[in-house]
Write an enzyme that holds these catalytic residues in place. Structure first.
Site, PDB file in Angstrom:
ATOM      1  N   LYS A  85       0.858  -1.196   0.000  1.00  0.00           N
ATOM      2  CA  LYS A  85       0.000   0.000   0.000  1.00  0.00           C
ATOM      3  C   LYS A  85       0.891   1.242   0.000  1.00  0.00           C
ATOM      4  CE  LYS A  85      -3.783  -0.339   2.675  1.00  0.00           C
ATOM      5  NZ  LYS A  85      -4.505  -0.588   3.962  1.00  0.00           N
TER       6      LYS A  85
HETATM    7  O1  G3P Z   1      -6.782   0.542   5.983  1.00  0.00           O
HETATM    8  C1  G3P Z   1      -7.402   1.756   5.768  1.00  0.00           C
HETATM    9  C2  G3P Z   1      -8.806   1.849   6.247  1.00  0.00           C
HETATM   10  O2  G3P Z   1      -9.382   0.600   6.319  1.00  0.00           O
HETATM   11  C3  G3P Z   1      -8.977   2.655   7.482  1.00  0.00           C
HETATM   12  O3  G3P Z   1     -10.141   2.333   8.135  1.00  0.00           O
HETATM   13  O4  G3P Z   1     -11.643   2.324  10.065  1.00  0.00           O
HETATM   14  O5  G3P Z   1      -9.399   3.428  10.248  1.00  0.00           O
HETATM   15  O6  G3P Z   1     -11.195   4.458   8.877  1.00  0.00           O
HETATM   16  P1  G3P Z   1     -10.613   3.183   9.409  1.00  0.00           P
END
Ligand code: G3P
Length: 226
Positions: A85
């Protein structure tokens, strides 16, 4: 739509892999921090649980050279099935172009806008990861942005699919599944929520209760068929 687990808790990954038809695991630096474990140790354990399925690991530096060095280290440590990523920022696009030439698969992450995704796909990323819930929290429509990104990729015939990320509920995932986006990643609790429903539990329980009434004993089909 491919479905990934967005977590580094190996107990949860084992449980979900055992129960559900999941396709791999995604992580980011915050998820690794929250695991409370050494990154190499926890990612190695995840790799051993999921076999050769896709594992997403984020490069940490903010300059292209550092991102490329992290990407090489990540794929050497966890295999070529590991997708690196890369934040979708100008230095990130530079790194994606180079990593494409080097044969390292990338995911343009931290995507909040359609044109960020367009640039990442054009730079050679195989996935782009819009953050649905975080976009919602900014006062925009994360689902609409993600659908728009999917349309841009499809209509421009780009060799890249959406990896929708940052969900707070199963409804958000369902909308994108119905739209046909390429993949989504969700936390274990959100995935469990796909089938967390009192009506389902009641229906399953009623079938067992009725079947037991056939001759007053708790038998299954195999007891009758032997
Ligand atoms: O990996 C990136 C994404 O899934 C972040 O999720 O829940 O931290 O907004 P969140």
């Amino acid at each position: 739509m491919k479905l990934f687990i967005d977590d580094a808790n190996t107990e949860q990954i084992r449980r979900l892999y055992d129960l559900y038809p999941v396709d791999g695991v995604t992580t980011n630096p915050s998820i690794l921090y929250k695991s409370g474990r050494d990154p190499k140790e926890v990612l190695s354990e995840i790799r051993s649980i999921i076999g050769n399925d896709p594992l997403f690991v984020q490069a940490v530096p903010l300059d292209a050279e550092g991102m490329i060095e992290d990407a090489v280290a990540i794929t050497e440590a966890f295999g070529r099935e590991t997708i690196v990523k890369i934040p979708s920022i100008p230095e990130g696009f530079k790194a994606m172009k180079k990593l494409k030439e080097m044969g390292i698969t990338t995911c343009g992450t931290v995507v909040y806008t359609p044109m960020q995704a367009y640039l990442a796909a054009k730079a050679g990323a195989s996935y782009v990861a819009p953050y649905v819930n975080r976009i919602d929290n900014m006062g925009y429509d994360g689902i609409a942005v993600t659908k728009e990104i999917h349309d841009i990729l499809v209509r421009n015939d780009m060799d890249c699919i959406v990896l929708a990320a940052s969900f707070k509920n199963s409804q958000q995932v369902k909308e994108l599944c119905a739209y046909g986006v390429g993949s989504a990643t969700a936390a274990p609790d959100v995935i469990d929520g796909f089938v967390r429903n009192a009506a389902i539990d009641q229906a399953v329980s009623d079938f067992c209760t009725d079947f037991a009434k056939i001759d007053g004993a708790e038998k299954t089909m195999k007891d009758y068929l032997k």
